[in-house]
Design a protein around this motif. Sequence first.
Motif, short mmCIF file in Angstrom:
data_model
loop_
_atom_site.label_atom_id
_atom_site.label_comp_id
_atom_site.label_asym_id
_atom_site.label_seq_id
_atom_site.Cartn_x
_atom_site.Cartn_y
_atom_site.Cartn_z
N SER A 158 50.50 -16.67 35.42
CA SER A 158 50.63 -16.11 36.78
C SER A 158 50.11 -17.10 37.81
CB SER A 158 49.86 -14.80 36.88
OG SER A 158 50.21 -13.94 35.83
N ILE A 212 48.63 -14.75 30.01
CA ILE A 212 49.42 -14.16 31.10
C ILE A 212 48.82 -14.52 32.46
CG2 ILE A 212 50.02 -11.95 32.21
CD1 ILE A 212 50.47 -10.80 29.43
N HIS A 242 48.14 -5.02 41.81
CA HIS A 242 48.37 -5.90 40.65
C HIS A 242 47.08 -6.58 40.23
CE1 HIS A 242 51.69 -7.39 38.25
NE2 HIS A 242 51.08 -8.53 38.18
N PHE A 246 58.56 -16.23 34.56
CA PHE A 246 58.51 -14.78 34.77
C PHE A 246 59.00 -14.04 33.53
CE2 PHE A 246 58.31 -10.78 36.72
CZ PHE A 246 59.42 -10.08 36.27
N GLY A 302 54.38 -5.27 39.86
CA GLY A 302 55.00 -6.49 39.34
C GLY A 302 56.47 -6.58 39.71
N PHE A 303 57.20 -5.48 39.52
CA PHE A 303 58.62 -5.49 39.88
C PHE A 303 58.80 -5.60 41.39
CE2 PHE A 303 60.96 -5.60 36.18
CZ PHE A 303 60.51 -4.70 35.23
N PHE A 321 50.87 -2.12 36.97
CA PHE A 321 51.38 -3.46 36.67
C PHE A 321 52.90 -3.49 36.84
CE2 PHE A 321 48.20 -6.30 35.61
CZ PHE A 321 47.35 -5.88 34.60
N ASN A 351 56.74 -7.15 43.45
CA ASN A 351 56.46 -8.56 43.76
C ASN A 351 57.66 -9.43 43.45
OD1 ASN A 351 53.81 -8.31 44.57
ND2 ASN A 351 52.95 -8.75 42.56
N TYR A 352 58.21 -9.23 42.25
CA TYR A 352 59.27 -10.14 41.80
C TYR A 352 60.60 -9.86 42.50
CZ TYR A 352 62.43 -12.79 38.82
OH TYR A 352 63.38 -13.67 38.38
N MET A 373 52.74 -19.73 38.23
CA MET A 373 53.85 -19.19 39.04
C MET A 373 53.46 -19.20 40.52
SD MET A 373 54.83 -15.96 36.61
CE MET A 373 55.90 -15.08 37.76
N ARG A 374 52.20 -18.83 40.78
CA ARG A 374 51.74 -18.75 42.16
C ARG A 374 51.63 -20.13 42.80
NH1 ARG A 374 51.11 -14.88 45.02
NH2 ARG A 374 49.98 -15.11 46.98
N TYR A 404 60.56 -21.14 37.47
CA TYR A 404 59.84 -19.93 37.93
C TYR A 404 60.36 -18.69 37.18
CZ TYR A 404 57.72 -16.34 40.74
OH TYR A 404 56.99 -15.25 41.13
N LYS A 464 56.44 -14.29 30.79
CA LYS A 464 55.29 -13.45 31.15
C LYS A 464 55.62 -11.98 30.92
CE LYS A 464 52.58 -11.68 34.88
NZ LYS A 464 52.07 -11.71 36.24
N THR A 511 58.95 -12.57 45.40
CA THR A 511 58.85 -13.94 44.86
C THR A 511 60.16 -14.51 44.37
OG1 THR A 511 58.22 -13.13 42.67
CG2 THR A 511 56.43 -13.63 44.21
N ARG A 531 49.99 -6.33 46.00
CA ARG A 531 49.20 -7.45 45.45
C ARG A 531 47.83 -6.94 45.02
NH1 ARG A 531 47.45 -13.20 48.02
NH2 ARG A 531 46.63 -14.04 46.09
C1 HEM Z 1 49.08 -7.81 31.24
C2 HEM Z 1 49.82 -7.68 32.29
C3 HEM Z 1 49.72 -8.53 33.55
C4 HEM Z 1 48.68 -9.29 34.04
C5 HEM Z 1 47.29 -9.49 33.44
C6 HEM Z 1 49.14 -9.89 35.29
C7 HEM Z 1 48.36 -10.72 36.09
C8 HEM Z 1 48.80 -11.29 37.27
C9 HEM Z 1 47.97 -12.08 38.16
C10 HEM Z 1 46.48 -12.36 37.96
C11 HEM Z 1 48.76 -12.50 39.19
C12 HEM Z 1 48.35 -13.38 40.41
C13 HEM Z 1 48.07 -12.43 41.52
C14 HEM Z 1 47.90 -13.15 42.84
O1 HEM Z 1 47.26 -14.20 42.92
O2 HEM Z 1 48.42 -12.60 43.79
C15 HEM Z 1 50.07 -11.98 38.96
C16 HEM Z 1 51.13 -12.22 39.77
C17 HEM Z 1 52.38 -11.70 39.54
N1 HEM Z 1 52.75 -10.82 38.54
FE1 HEM Z 1 51.59 -10.15 37.05
N2 HEM Z 1 50.42 -9.49 35.54
C18 HEM Z 1 50.81 -8.66 34.51
C19 HEM Z 1 52.02 -8.03 34.34
C20 HEM Z 1 53.08 -8.21 35.18
C21 HEM Z 1 54.36 -7.55 35.03
C22 HEM Z 1 54.70 -6.53 33.93
C23 HEM Z 1 55.17 -8.02 36.04
C24 HEM Z 1 56.61 -7.66 36.36
C25 HEM Z 1 57.15 -6.52 36.10
C26 HEM Z 1 54.39 -8.99 36.81
C27 HEM Z 1 54.85 -9.70 37.90
C28 HEM Z 1 54.09 -10.56 38.68
C29 HEM Z 1 54.61 -11.31 39.83
C30 HEM Z 1 56.05 -11.33 40.32
C31 HEM Z 1 53.54 -12.03 40.36
C32 HEM Z 1 53.55 -12.99 41.58
C33 HEM Z 1 53.64 -14.40 41.07
C34 HEM Z 1 53.79 -15.34 42.27
O3 HEM Z 1 52.87 -15.42 43.08
O4 HEM Z 1 54.85 -16.01 42.35
N3 HEM Z 1 53.12 -9.07 36.28
N4 HEM Z 1 50.07 -11.24 37.78
#
Ligand code: HEM
Length: 168
Positions: A140, A136, A12, A91, A69-70, A65, A72-73, A143-144, A87, A94, A77, A9
């Motif tokens: 996010s 994005i 990310h 995703f 991200g992978f 990322f 996390n997902y 989603m959260r 959701y 996004k 999540t 986290r």
């Molecule tokens: C420009 C690229 C990206 C930005 C700016 C971004 C930004 C964010 C932010 C700000 C959060 C919330 C973090 C938190 O409060 O913990 C988040 C959560 C997340 N991101 Fe990204 N992210 C990006 C790319 C990606 C990619 C490429 C993936 C997957 C491969 C991904 C998967 C996730 C997941 C699964 C969450 C958790 C959402 C949840 O709480 O259910 N993200 N991202």
Amino acid sequence: MDILALIMRWAHILSAVTAVGGVFFMRFVLMPSAQAALSQEAHESLRAAILKRWQHVVHTCILLFLVSGFYNYLLITRHLHEDQPIYHMLFGIKFILALAVFTLALMLSSTRPWSAAVRANARFWLAVLALLSVVIIGMSGVMRALPHTPSPGNAPVMASDAQNPQDV
Ligand code: HEM
């Protein structure tokens, strides 16, 4: 406490603040200031010096990322949002937007001829990159905020506690 989930986290969120913050600074502060204060030649050499260093930041953020991200997902999540199509739809959208952002960021930070046309119009494409990044981050946040779907593995989600019990 799941330390690895916490580290992912942090990775990310740190990638988001570094990459998106850098794009905003470059587009809305550095670029107009350099255009106002420097000769064309000085501006070009400053840009070349910046791109050489910024490229490493871009590559590192894209890698972080994707890994975080992978993680996390796939490991956290998606299990908290089983049977919740919205959701997974969010995703998916996004992820596609993130791929567009990564491609643009690679083209704008590259020094290779293949993306020279995009860099020639950096003012426009950096603004597009900034806008996509905001979308994005907004997605996010949604989603959260989505409540977890009750299932054996998930802690029961109270209506009053719509926030994520996954908060480490
Ligand atoms: C420009 C690229 C990206 C930005 C700016 C971004 C930004 C964010 C932010 C700000 C959060 C919330 C973090 C938190 O409060 O913990 C988040 C959560 C997340 N991101 Fe990204 N992210 C990006 C790319 C990606 C990619 C490429 C993936 C997957 C491969 C991904 C998967 C996730 C997941 C699964 C969450 C958790 C959402 C949840 O709480 O259910 N993200 N991202």
